[in-house]
Design an enzyme around this catalytic site. Structure first.
Site, PDB file in Angstrom:
ATOM      1  N   GLY A 279     -40.396  26.668  84.933  1.00 52.72           N
ATOM      2  CA  GLY A 279     -39.542  25.488  84.990  1.00 52.72           C
ATOM      3  C   GLY A 279     -40.370  24.215  84.853  1.00 52.72           C
ATOM      4  CB  SER A 280     -39.824  20.840  86.176  1.00 57.04           C
ATOM      5  OG  SER A 280     -38.668  20.589  85.391  1.00 57.04           O
TER       6      SER A 280
END
Length: 236
Positions: A87-88
């Site tokens: 993800g981020s």
């Protein structure tokens, strides 16, 4: 030649000491494993999503284990070697790639992003690379824009080209660059495009050679092709 009684006694005492030390380490490891397993016990079953855990000290792994399932439909268990989509967390590596290019003299953090992305509109104010890194660019977020169009996350495959096209059609910013903070996926997608254009390599190839391989991260990669088969990947 047979050893003297004194030498034999010395060897025996060393062996006993090593054995006692090994037993003590084994007890400590068992205690650590038991305590860690207790923390994750609620996910330690096949009908639950879970996680992989690694505990290390001084560069050595003390305990690694997976809990729960990597895929609930197919009962695929999570193991210590499962591959997760970060993800981020990936943004830190995108930022590192930009900083490496700056250190190599190939760009400056103060550069106008239109130097590398000339197709972007002139908003009347300069957006610098630093603004993208700091989430202070004022650019509207890609997920909000795609949501308005009915193309939000989970509805289709979104590529950096999709985001770039979105930005080229914007007429204004949320605020003047550098005057406010607003978390921006758009900014980091554009940073990835800049890495590719400046380095002449894909973001995946550049970070693999400049970051992942030197750090021994042999199982880390960008999944820039959604059809690619990644062995051991968990379902995001």
């Amino acid at each position: 030649m047979s050893p003297s009684p004194r030498f034999a006694a010395l060897v025996l005492s060393l062996s006993l000491g090593l054995s006692a030390g090994a037993q003590e380490r084994s007890r400590a490891d068992d205690s650590l494993a038991t305590r860690i397993d207790r923390v994750f016990s609620r996910w330690d079953r096949p009908d639950s999503p879970g996680c992989a855990v690694g505990v290390g000290r001084d560069g050595a792994a003390l305990y690694t284990r997976g809990y729960g399932s990597a895929n609930l439909e197919y009962d695929v268990p999570i193991t210590a070697t499962s591959v997760f989509e970060s993800g981020s967390v990936a943004k830190q590596f995108t930022a590192s790639a930009i900083v490496l290019l700056a250190q190599q003299g190939k760009l400056s953090l103060e550069d106008d992003i239109r130097k590398y992305l000339p197709e972007l509109p002139d908003f009347g104010e300069t957006i610098r690379i630093r603004h993208l890194l700091n989430h202070t660019s004022g650019l509207r977020d890609q997920w909000a824009l795609l949501g308005i169009e009915g193309r939000g996350p989970g509805t289709q495959v979104h590529s950096p080209a999709t985001t770039l096209d979105l930005v080229t059609h914007q007429k204004a910013l949320n605020f003047s660059p550098g005057t406010d903070y607003l978390y921006s996926n758009t900014g980091y997608t554009l940073l990835g495009v800049i890495v590719g254009r400046v380095s002449g390599q894909s973001l995946d190839a550049f970070t693999r050679s400049q970051l992942f391989q030197p750090l021994g991260m042999a199982h880390t990669r960008w999944r820039d092709d959604f059809t690619a088969i990644v062995k051991g990947r968990t379902t995001a």
